[in-house]
Design an enzyme around this catalytic site. Structure first.
Site, PDB file in Angstrom:
ATOM      1  N   CYS A 191      43.321  38.216  34.944  1.00 22.14           N
ATOM      2  CA  CYS A 191      41.745  38.491  35.185  1.00 22.14           C
ATOM      3  C   CYS A 191      40.757  37.885  33.906  1.00 22.14           C
ATOM      4  CB  CYS A 191      41.449  40.195  34.797  1.00 22.14           C
ATOM      5  SG  CYS A 191      42.561  40.634  33.305  1.00 22.14           S
ATOM      6  N   GLU A 229      39.526  48.154  32.893  1.00 19.34           N
ATOM      7  CA  GLU A 229      39.389  46.474  32.908  1.00 19.34           C
ATOM      8  C   GLU A 229      39.401  45.959  34.119  1.00 19.34           C
ATOM      9  OE1 GLU A 229      38.757  43.708  30.780  1.00 19.34           O
ATOM     10  OE2 GLU A 229      38.766  45.639  29.678  1.00 19.34           O
ATOM     11  N   GLY A 283      38.632  50.181  40.664  1.00 20.80           N
ATOM     12  CA  GLY A 283      38.329  51.152  39.108  1.00 20.80           C
ATOM     13  C   GLY A 283      36.649  51.751  39.096  1.00 20.80           C
ATOM     14  N   GLY A 308      42.179  46.119  37.034  1.00 16.32           N
ATOM     15  CA  GLY A 308      43.151  45.949  38.138  1.00 16.32           C
ATOM     16  C   GLY A 308      41.515  46.060  39.142  1.00 16.32           C
ATOM     17  N   SER A 309      41.170  46.248  40.219  1.00 13.82           N
ATOM     18  CA  SER A 309      40.206  45.231  40.722  1.00 13.82           C
ATOM     19  C   SER A 309      39.116  46.874  40.340  1.00 13.82           C
ATOM     20  CB  SER A 309      40.849  45.603  42.729  1.00 13.82           C
ATOM     21  OG  SER A 309      40.444  46.725  42.780  1.00 13.82           O
TER      22      SER A 309
HETATM   23  C1  UN1 Z   1      45.292  40.243  32.897  1.00 13.66           C
HETATM   24  O1  UN1 Z   1      45.490  38.532  33.028  1.00 13.66           O
HETATM   25  O2  UN1 Z   1      44.792  41.223  32.638  1.00 13.66           O
HETATM   26  O3  UN1 Z   1      45.398  36.234  27.349  1.00 13.66           O
HETATM   27  C2  UN1 Z   1      45.276  39.910  31.161  1.00 13.66           C
HETATM   28  C3  UN1 Z   1      45.551  36.671  28.598  1.00 13.66           C
HETATM   29  C4  UN1 Z   1      46.605  37.444  28.695  1.00 13.66           C
HETATM   30  C5  UN1 Z   1      46.399  38.391  28.822  1.00 13.66           C
HETATM   31  C6  UN1 Z   1      45.541  38.867  30.558  1.00 13.66           C
HETATM   32  N1  UN1 Z   1      47.172  37.069  26.905  1.00 13.66           N
HETATM   33  O4  UN1 Z   1      45.670  35.842  29.560  1.00 13.66           O
END
Ligand code: UN1
Length: 493
Positions: free
Chosen positions: A282, A248, A231, A226-227
């Site tokens: 992310c 993460e 985190g 998350g953010s």
């Molecule tokens: C995320 O954005 O939290 O590689 C994970 C990727 C995806 C997973 C993203 N398989 O963009």
């Protein structure tokens, strides 16, 4: 209206306080998905107690038997892929081809985790003394609190929950308040797969409830996506309470385009990386760093292609880009466009809320491209989590890599070039957990390590077998069969 329940100790139960919250479809605010428990401390206590008690038995189940259940879970995810995809799209917005891909990632993870239960390797090494054997084993840790975001409502939780369970841990899972229905289906699937009562528990609720899980003395580990703000807070609490935690967090991923790249491919990659999941990954491409010799031409190509993207309800056939998650996010996008233009950026595509026709019913923001951005501008440094791509100019490969690295995050990265030397130099010098060559910054596969350096995380890697480093701890065993007292470091030297 449908009212949903928590899943605690193998039972579907109402929240003790009787409070609920509504969740709406971001593509159509009139579409209320349902009422979900606003869980509180009593529910957290019940779920943690169930997980603690189930742990006693679950850790003794032979790992390959645990794996058999996960394989069945993979089969059920597969059977329910289309249906689950529609549920996910309705609650978080991305088009169904993407939500089905999201479910596929959970299927891959289930089968992968199942097969790893036959390995879960430790290592052994010779003893420094005769007639003595040194071994080491991976042991489960206990009760894992899993807290995840809404953008990958099934894939990202699966990366944590399925390996955690495979390794013999039990889980209390809090899905995001924006994607609680997906959390409910997750529990239905693990229940049908035969995962025993208490091994997996789901608590629905809002942010503050996550804190209660993190603070709970009987929770041993926190897995969070998350953010950065939340985190970092979780990391502080876990530091104070001696809990293992895997974080993460943010990203500000860049794609470099060199003057020898295949431009068509690089433009397609940039658009998919920037506007897939409406830029709410992310791993999303939020920065494009283009070599000066192809800068203007590449921007023109990119804008021509971006203008063809179809914005709309992800449940409708033909939609390329769905809504952003909520009005707050929309305001955030508007705000960043204003900041970027104020700092000297040039808007070449999109830039505002989309309100034509049915789009007015939801939270839609046009795919946006802002060029002539420099490294000191906020838009180049701060994570937006929306469909906004900024473009900067680089003088050379070295300059491009320097720009790429001038950022507090280090999750994903990409370079488009046909020069093999440039590609290898980028692999070596880019500061990121993931580097793609000639493909976009998104698209991680379940069986490879996933995570970032610098401000993105705290050193762990999900995905691949490295995820078991998070969800296990080591037991070292010395077996002395010499029938004498052998004093290490003393009798043998
Ligand atoms: C995320 O954005 O939290 O590689 C994970 C990727 C995806 C997973 C993203 N398989 O963009």
């Amino acid at each position: 209206m449908e009212r949903f329940k928590n899943y605690i100790n193998g039972q579907w139960v109402e929240p003790v306080n009787g409070h609920y919250f509504e969740n709406i479809n971001p593509a159509n605010h009139q579409d209320i998905i349902g009422e979900f428990p606003k869980s509180d401390i009593d529910d957290v206590n019940a779920a943690v107690a169930a997980a603690r008690s189930a742990f006693k038995k679950w850790k003794l189940v032979p790992a390959p038997k645990r794996g058999d259940m996960l394989r069945i879970a993979g089969d059920i995810f597969s059977r329910r892929k289309k249906e689950l995809g529609m549920i996910m799209t309705r609650e978080m917005g991305k088009p169904t081809f993407e939500t089905e891909g999201d479910v596929q990632e959970a299927i891959d993870t289930a089968y992968y985790a199942a097969s790893e239960t036959r390995r879960l390797f430790g290592y052994n090494a010779p003893s420094e003394m005769p007639n003595k054997m040194n071994l080491s084993f991976r042991n489960p840790i206990g009760v894992c609190g899993i807290i995840t975001a809404w953008n990958f409502p099934v894939a990202v939780p699966s990366w944590k929950i399925l390996p955690a369970i495979a390794a013999g841990n039990t889980v209390v899972y809090k899905p995001s308040k924006e994607s609680p229905h997906s959390g409910v289906i997750f529990a239905e699937i693990l229940e049908e797969a035969g995962i025993p009562a208490g091994v997996f528990n789901v608590l629905l609720g809002q942010g503050a409830m996550g804190d209660l899980i993190v603070e709970h003395p009987d929770v041993n580990l926190i897995g969070f996506t998350g953010s950065t703000e939340i985190g970092t807070h979780i990391g502080e609490v876990c530091g104070r309470t001696n809990k293992k935690c895997s974080l993460e967090m943010g990203g500000k991923n860049a794609q470099i385009v060199m003057d020898d790249a295949n431009f068509e491919l690089a433009a397609e990659g940039a658009l998919w990386g920037a506007f897939g999941t409406t830029g709410q990954r992310c791993t999303a491409t939020s920065r494009l760093i283009v070599h000066k010799d192809c800068y203007e031409d590449f921007i023109n190509l990119l804008v021509t292609k971006a203008n063809k993207l179809r914005l709309g309800d992800g449940l409708k056939e033909g939609t390329d880009v769905g809504p952003v998650i909520h009005e707050k996010s929309l305001k955030n996008c508007e705000n960043y466009v204003a900041i970027a233009l104020g700092e000297g950026g040039r808007l070449v595509c999109g830039g505002k809320r989309a309100i034509e026709g049915a789009l007015a019913l939801g939270s839609f923001f046009e795919p946006t491209i802002i060029v002539d951005v420099t490294a000191d501008m906020r838009i180049f440094k701060e994570e937006i989590f929306g469909p906004i791509l900024c473009v900067a100019k680089a003088d050379s490969l070295e300059h491009a890599i320097e720009l790429q690295n001038s950022c507090e995050f280090g999750l994903s990265s990409s370079i488009y070039t046909r020069n093999v030397n440039a590609a290898f130099q980028a692999i070596r010098d880019i500061e990121a957990g993931i580097t793609y060559i000639n493909s976009p910054t998104i698209g991680a596969e379940a069986h490879m390590p996933f995570g970032g350096v610098k401000g993105t995380g705290n050193g762990h890697r999900e995905g691949g077998w490295t995820v078991f480093d998070i969800f296990t701890e080591w037991k070292t065993v010395y077996i002395d069969y010499s029938d004498t007292l052998q004093r290490a470091q003393i009798d043998n030297y």
